[in-house]
Scaffold this active site. Sequence first.
Site, PDB file in Angstrom:
ATOM      1  N   HIS A   1      -2.597  11.367  -7.365  1.00  0.00           N
ATOM      2  CA  HIS A   1      -2.779  11.724  -8.914  1.00  0.00           C
ATOM      3  C   HIS A   1      -2.842  10.212  -9.275  1.00  0.00           C
ATOM      4  O   HIS A   1      -2.015   9.461  -9.480  1.00  0.00           O
ATOM      5  CB  HIS A   1      -1.247  12.679  -9.202  1.00  0.00           C
ATOM      6  CG  HIS A   1      -1.513  13.526  -8.214  1.00  0.00           C
ATOM      7  ND1 HIS A   1      -2.156  14.571  -8.301  1.00  0.00           N
ATOM      8  CD2 HIS A   1      -0.595  14.120  -6.889  1.00  0.00           C
ATOM      9  CE1 HIS A   1      -1.336  16.315  -7.285  1.00  0.00           C
ATOM     10  NE2 HIS A   1      -0.691  15.180  -6.735  1.00  0.00           N
ATOM     11  N   CYS A   2      -3.722  11.157 -10.052  1.00  0.00           N
ATOM     12  CA  CYS A   2      -3.407   9.776 -12.261  1.00  0.00           C
ATOM     13  C   CYS A   2      -2.117   8.906 -12.284  1.00  0.00           C
ATOM     14  O   CYS A   2      -1.132  10.411 -12.685  1.00  0.00           O
ATOM     15  CB  CYS A   2      -4.570  10.002 -13.005  1.00  0.00           C
ATOM     16  SG  CYS A   2      -6.537  10.735 -12.281  1.00  0.00           S
ATOM     17  N   PRO A   3      -2.319   7.965 -12.515  1.00  0.00           N
ATOM     18  CA  PRO A   3      -3.056   6.893 -12.582  1.00  0.00           C
ATOM     19  C   PRO A   3      -3.086   6.564 -11.327  1.00  0.00           C
ATOM     20  O   PRO A   3      -3.596   5.380 -11.076  1.00  0.00           O
ATOM     21  CB  PRO A   3      -2.500   6.124 -13.203  1.00  0.00           C
ATOM     22  CG  PRO A   3      -0.991   6.120 -13.594  1.00  0.00           C
ATOM     23  CD  PRO A   3      -0.779   7.542 -13.141  1.00  0.00           C
ATOM     24  N   MET A   4      -2.512   6.808 -10.019  1.00  0.00           N
ATOM     25  CA  MET A   4      -2.468   6.103  -8.853  1.00  0.00           C
ATOM     26  C   MET A   4      -3.828   5.873  -8.047  1.00  0.00           C
ATOM     27  O   MET A   4      -4.405   5.657  -7.439  1.00  0.00           O
ATOM     28  CB  MET A   4      -1.518   6.710  -7.857  1.00  0.00           C
ATOM     29  CG  MET A   4       0.189   6.576  -8.300  1.00  0.00           C
ATOM     30  SD  MET A   4       0.216   4.769  -8.940  1.00  0.00           S
ATOM     31  CE  MET A   4       0.145   3.894  -7.423  1.00  0.00           C
ATOM     32  N   THR A   5      -4.542   7.263  -8.567  1.00  0.00           N
ATOM     33  CA  THR A   5      -6.270   7.487  -8.246  1.00  0.00           C
ATOM     34  C   THR A   5      -7.184   5.879  -8.255  1.00  0.00           C
ATOM     35  O   THR A   5      -7.356   5.321  -7.253  1.00  0.00           O
ATOM     36  CB  THR A   5      -7.199   7.980  -8.562  1.00  0.00           C
ATOM     37  OG1 THR A   5      -6.237   8.347 -10.212  1.00  0.00           O
ATOM     38  CG2 THR A   5      -6.548   9.669  -7.942  1.00  0.00           C
TER      39      THR A   5
END
Length: 73
Positions: free
Chosen positions: A11-15
């Site tokens: 999930h964002c922001p890990m993407t």
Amino acid sequence: MTKTLDITKEHCPMTFVKTKLELARLQEGDILEVLLSEGEPLDNVPRNATDQGYQVLGIEHVEGTTHKVIIKK
């Protein structure tokens, strides 16, 4: 060289964090194919890659909610 990164479970922001780390490992001119889910990741990863100076070569629908973003370093 072409490398594939599957971030469909992220999930964002890990993407984009994971995408950016993988791009840092590649040589200039290499291609990174990023598998991701539609929605925020599909909106943010291509835009952030372009903002960081990478070239987005294309976005393809793979199946279901999965897409592939092709980024050239």
